[in-house]
Motif scaffolding. Structure first.
Motif, short mmCIF file in Angstrom:
data_model
loop_
_atom_site.label_atom_id
_atom_site.label_comp_id
_atom_site.label_asym_id
_atom_site.label_seq_id
_atom_site.Cartn_x
_atom_site.Cartn_y
_atom_site.Cartn_z
N VAL A 124 0.86 -1.19 0.00
CA VAL A 124 0.00 0.00 0.00
C VAL A 124 0.89 1.24 0.00
CG1 VAL A 124 -1.76 1.31 1.24
CG2 VAL A 124 -1.84 -1.19 1.23
N GLY A 125 0.93 1.93 -1.14
CA GLY A 125 1.70 3.16 -1.24
C GLY A 125 0.81 4.37 -1.05
N ARG A 126 1.35 5.53 -1.29
CA ARG A 126 0.60 6.77 -1.09
C ARG A 126 -0.63 6.83 -2.00
NH1 ARG A 126 1.53 11.69 1.28
NH2 ARG A 126 0.37 13.46 0.42
N LYS A 127 -0.47 6.39 -3.26
CA LYS A 127 -1.59 6.44 -4.19
C LYS A 127 -2.74 5.55 -3.71
CE LYS A 127 -1.78 4.21 -8.11
NZ LYS A 127 -1.54 3.72 -9.49
N THR A 128 -2.41 4.33 -3.30
CA THR A 128 -3.44 3.42 -2.81
C THR A 128 -4.12 3.99 -1.57
OG1 THR A 128 -2.28 1.46 -3.65
CG2 THR A 128 -3.85 1.11 -1.87
N ALA A 129 -3.32 4.52 -0.65
CA ALA A 129 -3.88 5.11 0.57
C ALA A 129 -4.83 6.25 0.23
CB ALA A 129 -2.75 5.61 1.47
N ASN A 130 -4.44 7.09 -0.72
CA ASN A 130 -5.28 8.23 -1.09
C ASN A 130 -6.59 7.79 -1.74
OD1 ASN A 130 -3.56 10.16 -0.10
ND2 ASN A 130 -2.66 10.70 -2.06
N PRO A 140 -10.77 14.54 0.78
CA PRO A 140 -10.32 15.10 -0.50
C PRO A 140 -8.88 14.75 -0.82
CG PRO A 140 -10.32 16.81 1.16
CD PRO A 140 -10.91 15.59 1.82
N ALA A 141 -8.55 13.47 -0.76
CA ALA A 141 -7.19 13.00 -1.06
C ALA A 141 -7.06 12.77 -2.56
CB ALA A 141 -6.91 11.71 -0.29
N GLN A 142 -5.91 13.11 -3.10
CA GLN A 142 -5.71 13.04 -4.55
C GLN A 142 -4.72 11.94 -4.91
OE1 GLN A 142 -7.80 14.79 -6.16
NE2 GLN A 142 -8.44 16.08 -4.44
N ALA A 143 -5.22 10.88 -5.49
CA ALA A 143 -4.38 9.75 -5.91
C ALA A 143 -3.98 9.95 -7.37
CB ALA A 143 -5.13 8.44 -5.73
N VAL A 144 -2.73 10.27 -7.60
CA VAL A 144 -2.28 10.58 -8.96
C VAL A 144 -1.74 9.34 -9.66
CG1 VAL A 144 -0.71 11.98 -10.35
CG2 VAL A 144 -1.74 12.95 -8.28
N ASP A 145 -2.47 8.88 -10.67
CA ASP A 145 -2.01 7.77 -11.50
C ASP A 145 -1.56 8.32 -12.84
OD1 ASP A 145 -4.35 8.43 -12.79
OD2 ASP A 145 -5.14 6.38 -12.85
N THR A 146 -1.32 7.45 -13.80
CA THR A 146 -0.83 7.91 -15.10
C THR A 146 -1.85 8.80 -15.81
OG1 THR A 146 -1.63 5.85 -16.11
CG2 THR A 146 0.67 5.93 -15.44
N HIS A 147 -3.14 8.50 -15.64
CA HIS A 147 -4.18 9.30 -16.30
C HIS A 147 -4.22 10.71 -15.72
CE1 HIS A 147 -5.67 5.82 -18.42
NE2 HIS A 147 -5.93 5.18 -17.29
N ILE A 148 -4.22 10.81 -14.40
CA ILE A 148 -4.28 12.12 -13.77
C ILE A 148 -3.01 12.92 -14.03
CG2 ILE A 148 -4.41 13.32 -11.53
CD1 ILE A 148 -6.28 11.13 -10.58
N VAL A 163 4.89 12.87 -9.83
CA VAL A 163 3.57 12.54 -9.29
C VAL A 163 3.27 13.38 -8.06
CG1 VAL A 163 2.26 10.73 -8.12
CG2 VAL A 163 3.50 10.19 -10.22
N ASP A 164 4.26 13.52 -7.19
CA ASP A 164 4.06 14.32 -5.97
C ASP A 164 3.78 15.78 -6.30
OD1 ASP A 164 4.45 12.10 -4.41
OD2 ASP A 164 6.54 12.55 -3.92
N ALA A 165 4.46 16.30 -7.33
CA ALA A 165 4.25 17.70 -7.72
C ALA A 165 2.84 17.90 -8.27
CB ALA A 165 5.28 18.11 -8.76
#
Length: 217
Positions: A124-130, A140-148, A163-165
């Motif tokens: 479970v990384g930051r994206k999964t957690a978000n 209002p957590a923002q999970a940034v994948d390739t699409h976003i 991704v973090d930026a």
């Protein structure tokens, strides 16, 4: 690689969000789940895999293992057999078993609702957690994948080289009243309209507001 474009101004970003809201007031994630535990598992399995592929594998799985203890009872071999059509299934199966054991031992079988606790779980990384925080606990957590990442940079809504930026840019740039659903609006727009190779600019909802210089005719 998607190159960052010029940052859109606040009023333009608000106008874009208004259009997304008008088209889909309550956007939903496409990963199937029956509770927060199965959501965690589904999102963890979705890394480098499609939602459709994960859903196909987990429909039968979640009928027999919808809690951490039931997953442990199913066992590694049983889990592996269910998810063997998903990429990296062996490592993902090990992570699911490990995180299930931790949830049973340390959290009484419940899924914690803090990002730090979620990220401490194997796989479970930051994206999964978000994703879990957003979809289950309405944060209002923002999970940034390739699409976003692609949509944020192409449009100018949230330009960034990492991704973090892009995650920070979404949090900084999108009006607060649209933060909750921003993740789903952007991911669905990238998945079905602002595609990597053939963006559908001609029929795009925000064509006139987007900063993408290589728009298709």
């Amino acid at each position: 690689m998607t190159k960052p474009t010029k940052q859109l101004d606040y009023h333009t970003i608000r106008a874009i969000m208004q259009r997304f809201h008008a088209a889909e007031p309550e956007p939903k994630g496409e990963l199937e789940h029956v509770n927060v535990y199965t959501l965690v598992v589904a999102v963890a399995l979705s890394a480098q895999a499609t939602d459709a592929g994960v859903n196909k594998a987990t429909r039968a799985l979640f009928k027999v293992a919808d809690t951490p203890q039931k997953m442990l009872d199913l066992g590694l071999d049983g889990l592996t057999d269910h998810i063997k059509t998903i990429g990296l299934f062996r490592q993902k199966a090990k992570n699911v078993m490990k995180l299930s054991q931790i949830l049973v031992d340390d959290y009484g079988g419940e899924v914690p609702n803090s990002r730090a606790a979620l990220q401490s779980l194997p796989g479970v990384g930051r994206k999964t957690a978000n994703v879990v925080l957003n979809m289950w606990w309405q944060q209002p957590a923002q999970a940034v994948d390739t699409h976003i990442f692609r949509v944020g940079n192409r449009t100018g809504i949230a330009p960034g080289r990492t991704v973090d930026a892009v995650e920070r840019a979404i949090e900084d740039n999108i009006p607060a009243d649209y933060q909750l659903h921003a993740h789903h609006w952007l991911i669905l727009h990238g998945r079905y309209h602002c595609k990597a190779r053939k963006p559908q600019c001609k029929t795009c909802l925000i064509n006139d507001l987007c900063q993408f210089k290589e728009k298709t005719e």
